[in-house]
Design an enzyme around this catalytic site. Structure first.
Site, short mmCIF file in Angstrom:
data_model
loop_
_atom_site.label_atom_id
_atom_site.label_comp_id
_atom_site.label_asym_id
_atom_site.label_seq_id
_atom_site.Cartn_x
_atom_site.Cartn_y
_atom_site.Cartn_z
N LYS A 24 1.08 -1.41 -0.11
CA LYS A 24 -0.23 -0.25 0.38
C LYS A 24 0.68 1.77 -0.64
O LYS A 24 0.93 1.92 -0.58
CB LYS A 24 -0.84 0.14 1.15
CG LYS A 24 -1.86 -1.37 0.87
CD LYS A 24 -3.00 -1.23 2.28
CE LYS A 24 -3.58 -2.57 2.11
NZ LYS A 24 -4.33 -3.31 3.19
N ASP A 44 -11.09 2.66 3.62
CA ASP A 44 -11.48 0.92 2.98
C ASP A 44 -12.79 0.51 3.68
O ASP A 44 -13.47 0.10 2.63
CB ASP A 44 -11.58 0.34 4.81
CG ASP A 44 -9.82 -0.65 4.68
OD1 ASP A 44 -9.35 -0.59 3.48
OD2 ASP A 44 -9.17 -1.22 5.53
N GLN A 60 -4.70 -1.48 9.18
CA GLN A 60 -4.58 -3.80 8.90
C GLN A 60 -5.11 -4.28 9.54
O GLN A 60 -5.14 -4.25 10.83
CB GLN A 60 -3.30 -3.89 8.43
CG GLN A 60 -2.94 -4.14 7.83
CD GLN A 60 -3.48 -4.71 6.59
OE1 GLN A 60 -3.54 -4.03 5.75
NE2 GLN A 60 -4.05 -5.72 6.44
#
Ligand code: NAP
Length: 293
Positions: free
Chosen positions: A60, A127, A104
């Site tokens: 990422k 997200d 995460q």
């Protein structure tokens, strides 16, 4: 259209499409910064030292840097308390210079994931997993701040391949919070008629055979065979599994199905590369909402 030229078995190339998406993000960011605006900023919070999570975070960060997105890595020890993590997420949520926050997953067992994800301000939830954003996806007339990345990537693949969604029978295999449910809602929002199937669905094969568009996200290596799909159906395979030889494969038996489908995504190289591209797109959209008012 990033597909091969045949009437059936057209491969939707996620590598090509995701690189087109990344290129347009990069150009937009360049234009923004040339006008004197700051670059979009994404915080990635990693708790502990799981190797797979470290790899995802590294990828990422690499993509963010390539596109001109400022990426802040916040790596925290495995034994951080839930309260300490809450405070960190809250402080990023309140910081006007931050456009996106990504925690995460999975988190260590002593930390409640739902509690932490709920601390992310929904306008920075790049997200797209915040319950308010998922809730808005399911309500007519509401617009979610962000759509979850993998489902959004599936729709982008269909759109960029020129596949019409409205009025089609879409069947989604899987109802998880991160893929199956949100992709079903996105298809519904685009006026498909959607059937959601799961592990308790009866006559699964017959339901799949009704699909004009079949999206598969179940985590079962090569379960879907050619007799599960209608001639000419569009097949989007989200699955990421390892086959009997230890090779990455999807939930769809690609070689078996590729002649029957009109369009099909391979694994690897289909949906997978779209997820990070959509994360970057969400981060850019978040920055634009703040900076281009
Ligand atoms: P998940 O949370 O395990 O959910 C699986 C879903 O599939 C559940 O709804 C389950 O039904 C259903 N299911 C499982 N076995 C089934 C069967 N034999 N028949 C019918 N339905 C079945 O998985 P997920 O997180 O959604 O991920 C699904 C797959 O996508 C995995 O392979 C994952 O690695 C992959 N994935 C890929 C990306 C990407 O970027 N490409 C991103 C996320 C996930 P119940 O609800 O009844 O249990």
């Amino acid at each position: 259209m990033a597909t091969t030229k045949q009437e059936f078995g057209n491969i939707i190339d996620g590598k090509v499409i995701s690189s087109q998406v990344r290129e347009s993000i990069k150009n937009e960011i360049k234009e923004m910064t040339e006008k004197g605006l700051r670059a979009p900023c994404l915080v990635v919070i990693l708790v502990g030292d799981r190797k797979d999570s470290q790899t995802y975070v590294r990828n990422k960060k690499k993509t963010a840097l390539e596109l001109g997105i400022n990426s802040i890595d916040k790596t925290l020890p495995e034994d951080i308390s839930e309260q300490e993590l809450i405070e960190i997420v809250k402080s990023y949520s309140a910081d006007p210079e931050i456009d996106g926050i990504l925690v995460q997953l999975p988190l260590p067992k002593h930390i409640n994931e739902e509690t932490i994800l709920n601390q992310i301000c929904e306008t920075k939830d790049v997200d797209g997993f915040h319950p308010v954003n998922i809730g808005k996806l399911g309500m007519r007339g509401r617009v979610a701040d962000f759509q979850p990345c993998t489902p959004k990537g599936c729709i982008e693949l269909l759109d960029r391949s020129g596949i019409k969604i409205e009025g089609k029978n879409a069947v989604v295999l899987g109802r998880s919070n991160i893929v199956g449910l949100p992709v079903s809602l996105l298809l519904l929002n685009r006026n498909a008629t959607v059937t959601i199937c799961h592990s308790k669905t009866q006559d699964l094969k017959e339901k799949c055979r009704e699909a004009d568009i079949l999206v598969v996200a179940i985590g079962q290596a090569k379960l879907v065979k050619k007799d599960w799909i209608k001639q000419g159906a569009v097949v989007i395979d989200v699955g990421m599994n390892t086959d009997e030889n230890g090779k990455l494969c999807g939930d769809v038996d690609f070689n078996d199905c590729k002649e029957t489908a009109s369009y099909i995504t391979p694994v690897p190289g289909g949906v997978g590369p779209m997820t990070i591209a959509m994360l970057m797109k969400n981060t850019l959209e978040s920055a634009k909402k703040k900076l281009l008012k």
